[in-house]
Design a protein around this motif. Structure first.
Motif, PDB file in Angstrom:
ATOM      1  N   CYS A  42       0.837  -1.541   0.495  1.00 36.20           N
ATOM      2  CA  CYS A  42      -0.219  -0.030   0.490  1.00 36.20           C
ATOM      3  C   CYS A  42       0.907   1.388  -0.256  1.00 36.20           C
ATOM      4  CB  CYS A  42      -0.579   0.271   1.462  1.00 36.20           C
ATOM      5  SG  CYS A  42      -2.093   1.078   1.255  1.00 36.20           S
ATOM      6  N   HIS A  44       0.176   4.198   1.020  1.00 36.74           N
ATOM      7  CA  HIS A  44       0.070   5.064   2.512  1.00 36.74           C
ATOM      8  C   HIS A  44       0.816   4.376   3.256  1.00 36.74           C
ATOM      9  CE1 HIS A  44      -2.192   6.298   5.856  1.00 36.74           C
ATOM     10  NE2 HIS A  44      -1.505   6.603   5.595  1.00 36.74           N
ATOM     11  N   LEU A  45       1.188   3.037   3.272  1.00 39.52           N
ATOM     12  CA  LEU A  45       2.022   2.748   4.858  1.00 39.52           C
ATOM     13  C   LEU A  45       2.919   1.877   4.355  1.00 39.52           C
ATOM     14  CD1 LEU A  45       0.174   3.509   8.199  1.00 39.52           C
ATOM     15  CD2 LEU A  45       1.834   4.890   6.995  1.00 39.52           C
ATOM     16  N   VAL A  47       2.448  -1.142   3.508  1.00 37.26           N
ATOM     17  CA  VAL A  47       1.582  -2.765   4.301  1.00 37.26           C
ATOM     18  C   VAL A  47       1.343  -2.971   3.314  1.00 37.26           C
ATOM     19  CG1 VAL A  47       1.259  -1.437   6.286  1.00 37.26           C
ATOM     20  CG2 VAL A  47      -0.376  -2.152   4.949  1.00 37.26           C
ATOM     21  N   CYS A  66      -7.359  -1.440   0.127  1.00 32.13           N
ATOM     22  CA  CYS A  66      -6.699  -1.909   1.544  1.00 32.13           C
ATOM     23  C   CYS A  66      -7.585  -2.019   2.853  1.00 32.13           C
ATOM     24  CB  CYS A  66      -4.765  -0.517   1.516  1.00 32.13           C
ATOM     25  SG  CYS A  66      -4.287  -0.867   2.994  1.00 32.13           S
ATOM     26  N   MET A  68      -6.167  -2.359   5.878  1.00 33.01           N
ATOM     27  CA  MET A  68      -5.601  -1.246   6.990  1.00 33.01           C
ATOM     28  C   MET A  68      -6.852  -0.098   7.306  1.00 33.01           C
ATOM     29  SD  MET A  68      -3.739  -1.140   9.246  1.00 33.01           S
ATOM     30  CE  MET A  68      -1.887  -2.002   9.291  1.00 33.01           C
ATOM     31  N   HIS A  69      -7.001   1.124   6.212  1.00 33.32           N
ATOM     32  CA  HIS A  69      -7.186   2.262   6.442  1.00 33.32           C
ATOM     33  C   HIS A  69      -8.408   2.178   5.293  1.00 33.32           C
ATOM     34  CE1 HIS A  69      -3.333   3.490   8.316  1.00 33.32           C
ATOM     35  NE2 HIS A  69      -3.722   3.619   9.200  1.00 33.32           N
ATOM     36  N   GLY A  70      -8.610   1.100   4.485  1.00 33.04           N
ATOM     37  CA  GLY A  70      -9.929   1.934   3.372  1.00 33.04           C
ATOM     38  C   GLY A  70      -9.541   1.608   2.170  1.00 33.04           C
ATOM     39  N   ALA A  71      -8.961   2.748   1.970  1.00 30.86           N
ATOM     40  CA  ALA A  71      -7.787   2.721   0.373  1.00 30.86           C
ATOM     41  C   ALA A  71      -8.633   2.254  -0.874  1.00 30.86           C
ATOM     42  CB  ALA A  71      -6.242   2.901   0.274  1.00 30.86           C
ATOM     43  N   PRO A  84      -6.565   7.669   1.855  1.00 27.55           N
ATOM     44  CA  PRO A  84      -5.229   8.913   2.759  1.00 27.55           C
ATOM     45  C   PRO A  84      -4.118   8.620   1.663  1.00 27.55           C
ATOM     46  CG  PRO A  84      -5.202   6.665   3.679  1.00 27.55           C
ATOM     47  CD  PRO A  84      -6.522   6.951   3.161  1.00 27.55           C
TER      48      PRO A  84
HETATM   49  S1  FES Z   1      -1.913   1.619   4.913  1.00 31.16           S
HETATM   50 FE1  FES Z   1      -3.300   1.469   3.652  1.00 31.16          FE
HETATM   51  S2  FES Z   1      -4.788   2.874   3.654  1.00 31.16           S
HETATM   52 FE2  FES Z   1      -3.347   2.989   4.905  1.00 31.16          FE
END
Ligand code: FES
Length: 107
Positions: A42, A44-45, A47, A66, A68-71, A84
Protein backbone atom coordinates in the motif's frame (compact mmCIF):
# COMPACT_ATOMS: atom_id res chain seq x y z
CA UNK A 1 10.26 -15.35 -15.32
CA UNK A 2 8.31 -17.13 -12.64
CA UNK A 3 5.19 -19.26 -12.95
CA UNK A 4 2.35 -17.95 -10.77
CA UNK A 5 -0.80 -19.98 -11.48
CA UNK A 6 -3.09 -21.41 -14.11
CA UNK A 7 -5.35 -18.91 -15.84
CA UNK A 8 -8.30 -20.98 -14.67
CA UNK A 9 -7.23 -20.50 -11.03
CA UNK A 10 -8.45 -16.93 -11.27
CA UNK A 11 -12.09 -16.13 -12.04
CA UNK A 12 -13.32 -12.72 -13.12
CA UNK A 13 -13.63 -10.34 -10.13
CA UNK A 14 -11.27 -12.50 -8.07
CA UNK A 15 -7.81 -11.83 -6.71
CA UNK A 16 -4.93 -14.05 -5.68
CA UNK A 17 -1.75 -13.32 -3.74
CA UNK A 18 1.75 -14.81 -4.14
CA UNK A 19 4.84 -14.74 -1.96
CA UNK A 20 8.04 -14.45 -3.98
CA UNK A 21 11.44 -15.89 -3.10
CA UNK A 22 12.81 -12.47 -2.20
CA UNK A 23 10.11 -12.03 0.49
CA UNK A 24 8.12 -9.59 -1.58
CA UNK A 25 4.49 -10.22 -2.25
CA UNK A 26 2.43 -9.63 -5.38
CA UNK A 27 -1.16 -10.21 -6.38
CA UNK A 28 -3.25 -10.70 -9.48
CA UNK A 29 -6.79 -9.51 -10.19
CA UNK A 30 -8.91 -10.70 -13.09
CA UNK A 31 -11.57 -8.41 -14.51
CA UNK A 32 -13.42 -8.77 -17.82
CA UNK A 33 -11.02 -11.62 -18.72
CA UNK A 34 -8.00 -9.36 -18.33
CA UNK A 35 -5.40 -10.07 -15.65
CA UNK A 36 -3.74 -7.21 -13.75
CA UNK A 37 -0.76 -7.61 -11.44
CA UNK A 38 0.54 -5.37 -8.66
CA UNK A 39 2.99 -5.44 -5.78
CA UNK A 40 1.24 -6.13 -2.51
CA UNK A 41 2.30 -2.82 -1.04
CA UNK A 42 0.00 0.00 0.00
CA UNK A 43 1.47 3.40 -0.95
CA UNK A 44 0.09 4.85 2.30
CA UNK A 45 2.19 2.93 4.86
CA UNK A 46 3.84 0.18 2.85
CA UNK A 47 1.83 -2.66 4.37
CA UNK A 48 0.23 -5.62 2.64
CA UNK A 49 -3.22 -4.83 1.27
CA UNK A 50 -5.31 -7.96 1.75
CA UNK A 51 -7.70 -8.51 4.65
CA UNK A 52 -7.71 -12.30 4.27
CA UNK A 53 -5.58 -14.58 2.10
CA UNK A 54 -6.30 -13.80 -1.57
CA UNK A 55 -8.88 -11.12 -0.65
CA UNK A 56 -7.73 -7.86 -2.22
CA UNK A 57 -11.07 -6.52 -3.46
CA UNK A 58 -13.78 -4.46 -1.79
CA UNK A 59 -17.24 -5.84 -1.01
CA UNK A 60 -18.45 -5.01 -4.53
CA UNK A 61 -15.46 -6.76 -6.18
CA UNK A 62 -14.96 -3.69 -8.38
CA UNK A 63 -12.04 -2.00 -6.61
CA UNK A 64 -8.85 -3.07 -4.85
CA UNK A 65 -9.07 -2.21 -1.15
CA UNK A 66 -6.39 -1.81 1.50
CA UNK A 67 -7.50 -3.58 4.68
CA UNK A 68 -5.60 -1.19 6.95
CA UNK A 69 -7.38 2.13 6.30
CA UNK A 70 -9.74 1.26 3.47
CA UNK A 71 -8.01 3.01 0.56
CA UNK A 72 -9.65 2.08 -2.75
CA UNK A 73 -7.71 1.54 -5.98
CA UNK A 74 -8.76 1.09 -9.60
CA UNK A 75 -8.24 -2.50 -10.76
CA UNK A 76 -7.21 -1.33 -14.22
CA UNK A 77 -4.74 1.42 -13.30
CA UNK A 78 -3.87 0.88 -9.63
CA UNK A 79 -4.68 4.53 -8.96
CA UNK A 80 -5.97 5.28 -5.46
CA UNK A 81 -9.32 7.02 -5.86
CA UNK A 82 -10.29 7.22 -2.20
CA UNK A 83 -8.45 7.13 1.13
CA UNK A 84 -5.26 8.47 2.69
CA UNK A 85 -3.10 7.80 -0.39
CA UNK A 86 -5.57 9.38 -2.83
CA UNK A 87 -3.81 10.07 -6.15
CA UNK A 88 -0.97 7.60 -5.53
CA UNK A 89 -0.68 4.37 -7.47
CA UNK A 90 0.00 0.73 -6.76
CA UNK A 91 3.16 -0.60 -8.40
CA UNK A 92 2.30 -2.57 -11.51
CA UNK A 93 4.19 -5.82 -12.10
CA UNK A 94 4.92 -7.19 -15.54
CA UNK A 95 3.13 -10.44 -16.27
CA UNK A 96 2.33 -12.43 -19.35
CA UNK A 97 0.06 -15.33 -20.13
CA UNK A 98 1.12 -18.55 -21.81
CA UNK A 99 -0.83 -21.70 -22.56
CA UNK A 100 -0.15 -23.23 -19.15
CA UNK A 101 -0.72 -20.14 -17.06
CA UNK A 102 0.32 -16.73 -15.82
CA UNK A 103 3.98 -15.77 -15.48
CA UNK A 104 5.69 -12.97 -13.64
CA UNK A 105 8.34 -11.36 -15.84
CA UNK A 106 11.71 -10.36 -14.42
CA UNK A 107 11.15 -7.18 -12.40
S1 FES B 1 -1.96 1.48 4.95
FE1 FES B 1 -3.24 1.24 3.21
S2 FES B 1 -4.68 2.82 3.44
FE2 FES B 1 -3.37 3.11 5.12
Amino acid sequence: MKYLCKLSDLENNQSKGFELDDDTSVFLVKKSDHVYGYKNYCPHLGVNLEWQPDQFLDSTDTLIQCAMHGALFSIESGLCISGPCNGQTLQRIAIHIEEDGIYLDEQ
